[in-house]
Scaffold this motif. Structure first.
Motif, PDB file in Angstrom:
ATOM      1  N   TYR A 204     -44.650  29.159 -22.454  1.00  0.00           N
ATOM      2  CA  TYR A 204     -45.089  28.518 -21.532  1.00  0.00           C
ATOM      3  C   TYR A 204     -46.680  28.204 -21.703  1.00  0.00           C
ATOM      4  O   TYR A 204     -47.465  29.293 -22.055  1.00  0.00           O
ATOM      5  CB  TYR A 204     -44.704  28.765 -20.101  1.00  0.00           C
TER       6      TYR A 204
ATOM      7  N   THR B 121     -47.992  24.337 -17.563  1.00  0.00           N
ATOM      8  CA  THR B 121     -46.565  24.476 -17.187  1.00  0.00           C
ATOM      9  C   THR B 121     -46.323  25.462 -15.969  1.00  0.00           C
ATOM     10  O   THR B 121     -45.857  24.919 -15.045  1.00  0.00           O
ATOM     11  CB  THR B 121     -45.720  24.818 -18.305  1.00  0.00           C
ATOM     12  N   VAL B 122     -47.069  26.564 -15.879  1.00  0.00           N
ATOM     13  CA  VAL B 122     -47.029  27.342 -14.942  1.00  0.00           C
ATOM     14  C   VAL B 122     -47.754  27.164 -13.689  1.00  0.00           C
ATOM     15  O   VAL B 122     -47.054  27.224 -12.591  1.00  0.00           O
ATOM     16  CB  VAL B 122     -47.452  28.896 -15.476  1.00  0.00           C
TER      17      VAL B 122
ATOM     18  N   THR C 292     -45.377  24.348 -11.954  1.00  0.00           N
ATOM     19  CA  THR C 292     -44.290  25.423 -11.510  1.00  0.00           C
ATOM     20  C   THR C 292     -44.649  25.733  -9.961  1.00  0.00           C
ATOM     21  O   THR C 292     -44.192  25.771  -9.085  1.00  0.00           O
ATOM     22  CB  THR C 292     -43.843  26.199 -12.325  1.00  0.00           C
TER      23      THR C 292
ATOM     24  N   CYS D 124     -50.225  20.742  -8.677  1.00  0.00           N
ATOM     25  CA  CYS D 124     -49.473  20.065  -9.704  1.00  0.00           C
ATOM     26  C   CYS D 124     -50.496  19.188 -10.508  1.00  0.00           C
ATOM     27  O   CYS D 124     -50.756  19.035 -11.646  1.00  0.00           O
ATOM     28  CB  CYS D 124     -48.415  19.407  -9.390  1.00  0.00           C
TER      29      CYS D 124
END
Length: 475
Positions: free
Chosen positions: A96, A100-101, A104, A202
């Protein structure tokens, strides 16, 4: 999954990443620090004891720390202080990217608050605003701090300082804002709105663009990967177990200095999360208006930031030994907590809150530096991960223990007395640690040096054993 760039840009788009990390700090840790505004509302709604309600915050703190260690084990180490740890990011380039993390984490944080809106029962609150929120904070906070260090080298200290300032800046604004949300929409509606605000994590994650030379999930190999069969490839495979060992070196628990500092960390964590949680209920019990109560959290955030800056500057002067400075700060924090329950109006409560927040900021500024002094830089990365893991137990146990004492005493002042007393005990372990270090230094100075050999060829008296296959040859 990202490799560490050999030439960080030290500016340019990196400042966009710093701004994104600044926002992430505010939308994660600042929310946790001001969650005390919801304590009384949730406690009264479910008609629960203070000890039962405080488990929500305890779960968030514990999952935050434990999740952070999981993330660091997954894909990165951002300390450049030890050369043999430089290839950690590329060797642990797993699946990752930071982007991305973080995204999430934003979705998890939103889910925790949005599901908490339903408020079915206390167990539901544990699972949503406790566990899910803590997991979202850890998944967002940890890679956000990491990617700033990837983008900066010479200006890394400045970039990290700006990013971490988001915690205090947002906490300063969130106190009055959250109180207004609760008064207008109730605590359930406020949770839902805060969850929507946390979706901006995000957006910040999207702005955290991977550096050139990074590994991407869809690529079959990294740009910096060595071909199989080469010597570099074999060395990389040999280095991986060593890296994992240094990331989680349990042998540190055999070092008395580290054990003493870890005990200090547990006791300090048991106390640090109590005042922000019980400050609002205490002010309500004194009859202070809700609008003024929220401003106490803003004062706490403002002086916290000032304490971090001032102590960081003073520590860099090397006038006082850092462990002595930390012991003094802990002693002053405990004194502030012991005096805070004596407040009987807003002004006196604000003054003692300011003292606590300032000295808390000084502790935050130097406690990691003291850890580096205790274990040495070669073991610092291992020690930091293990220290955070052990310290999380204090943050998990502290608030419920304080809540239990409050329930038994029937007064929120008892929680502050407990926190102050435990901090006094933690300062004792710092003093013991300092004495142990001084004794070792004196012992190394008086220890006689080994005499040099006067033989012309001392190597002739050394037996060397070399194995060839199954046979041993003595030279």
């Amino acid at each position: 999954m990202q490799t560490k760039d050999s030439n960080p840009p030290d500016g340019g788009y990196g400042w966009v990443v710093v701004l994104s990390a600044f926002m992430v700090m505010g939308l994660t840790v600042a929310v946790l620090k001001t969650f005390g505004l919801f304590f009384v509302e949730i406690q009264q709604h479910f008609d629960e004891l203070a000890s039962t309600t405080s488990w929500i915050t305890s779960l968030t703190i514990a999952v935050f720390h434990l999740g952070g260690r999981l993330m660091s084990l997954m894909y990165f180490s951002f300390s450049d202080s030890s050369a043999d740890l430089a290839p950690v990011a590329s060797s642990l380039c797993v699946q990752y990217t930071h982007r991305t993390v973080v995204i999430t984490g934003g979705l998890l944080a939103f889910s925790g608050m949005a599901l908490g809106f339903f408020g079915l029962n206390m167990v539901w609150m544990y699972a949503t605003t406790g566990f899910l929120q803590g997991l979202g904070i850890s998944f967002s906070w940890t890679p956000a701090i990491s990617i700033v260090s990837h983008y900066f080298s010479k200006k890394r200290a400045l970039a990290n300082a700006i990013a971490s300032a988001g915690e205090c800046a947002f906490a300063f604004m969130f106190g009055p804002f959250f109180q207004w949300l609760i008064s207008q929409y109730g605590w359930k509606g406020a949770l839902l709105i805060i969850g929507g605000i946390q979706l901006n994590i995000c957006v910040c994650g999207v702005l955290m663009r991977p550096l050139a030379g990074s590994c991407f999930p869809e690529a079959s190999h990294c740009e910096t990967e060595s071909p199989p069969g080469s010597g570099a490839y074999r060395r990389d495979k040999e280095d991986k177990p060593l890296i994992m060992h240094k990331t989680f070196n349990w042998m540190l628990v055999r070092q008395p200095e580290f054990v003493l500092y870890a005990i200090f960390g547990i006791l300090a964590a048991m106390s640090f999360f109590v005042p922000p949680l019980f400050l609002v209920p205490l002010s309500y019990s004194l009859g202070i208006d809700e609008s003024w109560t929220a401003s106490l959290l803003s004062i706490l955030a403002m002086v916290d930031f000032g304490g971090r800056l001032l102590c960081g500057w003073y520590a860099n002067l090397h006038v006082t030994k850092t462990i002595h400075l930390l012991a003094m700060a802990i002693t002053l924090i405990s004194t502030s907590l012991m005096l805070l329950p004596l407040a009987n109006n807003y002004l006196s409560l604000a003054i003692f809150t300011g003292f606590y927040g300032f000295f808390f900021g000084t502790t935050v500024a130097i406690h990691i530096t003291v850890l580096a002094d205790v274990v040495g830089m070669p073991e610092f990365d291992s020690a930091l991960g293990l220290f955070m893991l052990i310290r999380s137990t204090g943050g998990f146990v502290g608030p419920p223990l304080a809540g239990l004492i409050v329930d038994m005493a029937g007064d929120y002042r008892a929680g502050f007395y407990m926190a102050g007393a435990i901090l006094v005990l933690s300062a004792g372990f710092l003093i013991i640690l300092d004495r142990l270090q001084q004794r070792k230094i004196r012992g190394s100075k008086i220890r006689p040096k080994p005499e040099k050999s006067t033989l012309p060829y001392p190597s002739l008296h050394i037996l060397k054993h070399q194995k060839y296959g199954e046979h041993s040859v003595v030279v």
